[in-house]
Design an enzyme around this catalytic site. Structure first.
Site, PDB file in Angstrom:
ATOM      1  N   PRO A   1     -10.189   1.201  37.314  1.00 53.59           N
ATOM      2  CA  PRO A   1      -9.973   0.296  38.445  1.00 53.59           C
ATOM      3  C   PRO A   1      -9.396  -1.056  38.056  1.00 53.59           C
ATOM      4  CG  PRO A   1     -12.317   0.510  37.968  1.00 53.59           C
ATOM      5  CD  PRO A   1     -11.602   1.522  37.132  1.00 53.59           C
TER       6      PRO A   1
ATOM      7  N   HIS B   1     -11.113  -1.416  25.703  1.00 50.89           N
ATOM      8  CA  HIS B   1     -11.215  -2.528  26.640  1.00 50.89           C
ATOM      9  C   HIS B   1     -10.292  -3.627  26.146  1.00 50.89           C
ATOM     10  CE1 HIS B   1     -14.554  -0.934  28.962  1.00 50.89           C
ATOM     11  NE2 HIS B   1     -15.031  -0.492  27.810  1.00 50.89           N
TER      12      HIS B   1
ATOM     13  N   GLU C   1     -12.676   4.863  23.717  1.00 47.53           N
ATOM     14  CA  GLU C   1     -12.789   3.913  24.821  1.00 47.53           C
ATOM     15  C   GLU C   1     -12.133   2.601  24.401  1.00 47.53           C
ATOM     16  OE1 GLU C   1     -16.344   1.593  27.144  1.00 47.53           O
ATOM     17  OE2 GLU C   1     -16.597   3.741  26.799  1.00 47.53           O
TER      18      GLU C   1
ATOM     19  N   ASN D   1      -9.571   3.544  29.201  1.00 42.84           N
ATOM     20  CA  ASN D   1     -10.061   2.233  29.599  1.00 42.84           C
ATOM     21  C   ASN D   1     -10.685   2.425  30.973  1.00 42.84           C
ATOM     22  OD1 ASN D   1     -10.547  -0.348  30.493  1.00 42.84           O
ATOM     23  ND2 ASN D   1      -8.657  -1.196  29.649  1.00 42.84           N
TER      24      ASN D   1
ATOM     25  N   ALA E   1     -14.406  -1.402  34.887  1.00 44.41           N
ATOM     26  CA  ALA E   1     -15.771  -1.628  35.360  1.00 44.41           C
ATOM     27  C   ALA E   1     -16.580  -0.336  35.460  1.00 44.41           C
ATOM     28  CB  ALA E   1     -15.740  -2.343  36.710  1.00 44.41           C
TER      29      ALA E   1
ATOM     30  N   TYR F   1      -6.557 -10.886  30.580  1.00 48.16           N
ATOM     31  CA  TYR F   1      -5.914  -9.602  30.322  1.00 48.16           C
ATOM     32  C   TYR F   1      -4.462  -9.708  29.856  1.00 48.16           C
ATOM     33  CZ  TYR F   1     -10.036  -7.994  32.789  1.00 48.16           C
ATOM     34  OH  TYR F   1     -11.335  -7.769  33.172  1.00 48.16           O
TER      35      TYR F   1
ATOM     36  N   ARG G   1     -18.309 -11.508  27.428  1.00 47.10           N
ATOM     37  CA  ARG G   1     -18.191 -11.793  28.856  1.00 47.10           C
ATOM     38  C   ARG G   1     -19.560 -11.732  29.527  1.00 47.10           C
ATOM     39  NH1 ARG G   1     -13.395  -8.760  31.472  1.00 47.10           N
ATOM     40  NH2 ARG G   1     -13.874 -10.303  33.073  1.00 47.10           N
TER      41      ARG G   1
ATOM     42  N   ARG H   1      -3.303  -9.832  37.329  1.00 48.70           N
ATOM     43  CA  ARG H   1      -4.720 -10.136  37.549  1.00 48.70           C
ATOM     44  C   ARG H   1      -5.301 -10.852  36.331  1.00 48.70           C
ATOM     45  NH1 ARG H   1      -9.166  -6.343  36.040  1.00 48.70           N
ATOM     46  NH2 ARG H   1     -11.049  -7.309  36.848  1.00 48.70           N
TER      47      ARG H   1
END
Length: 140
Positions: free
Chosen positions: A10, A99, A97, A73, A76, A23, A106, A18
């Site tokens: 998402p 990120h 995985e 990735n 959330a 990012y 964070r 964004r």
């Protein structure tokens, strides 16, 4: 030729727009172009969805294909989805995985990943370079 699926969850469709301070300014298209250029002998299969069920369906399709690895990735969803954890755990495909941001630096709720437990490894906080590193691991 190895086939590697690159799945993005998402809000990653808005990559480059964004929260660029977190990012970066590169888009998913930039990521795809960069991986194809860096690894011309890999058949990459790129997929992005904001919908959990669609991601589960895609992982199920990959499990029935000739896919050699998954770079995932989950965004959330990594912090919330037991269903995606089960899909990865049951697909029989090595999964890394990734990120883009350092999830451990964070908000506290981002520190735990359900999907990490069923992944071969996790790369976090290295920006889009994490996808390239994941590719290196999967091609051995």
């Amino acid at each position: 030729m190895k086939r590697i699926a690159v799945l993005n969850g998402p809000n990653l469709n808005r990559l480059g727009k964004r929260e660029p301070e977190i990012y970066g300014t590169q888009t998913l298209e930039d990521l795809a172009d960069g991986l194809r250029e860096q690894y011309p002998n890999i058949d990459f299969d790129f997929y992005q969805s904001n919908h959990e069920g669609a991601m589960i369906d895609r992982i199920s399709q990959l499990a029935e294909s000739d896919c050699n690895g998954i770079i995932f990735n989950p965004g959330a969803f990594s912090h919330t989805s037991i269903a995606l954890r089960d899909a990865i755990g049951g697909c029989g495909i090595d999964t890394i995985e990734v990120h883009i941001s350092n999830i451990h630096a964070r908000e506290r709720f981002r520190h735990h990943s359900h999907t990490a437990a069923v992944s071969k490894g996790v790369i976090a906080g290295l920006g889009l370079q994490g996808y390239s590193l994941a590719t290196q691991v999967l091609i051995g």
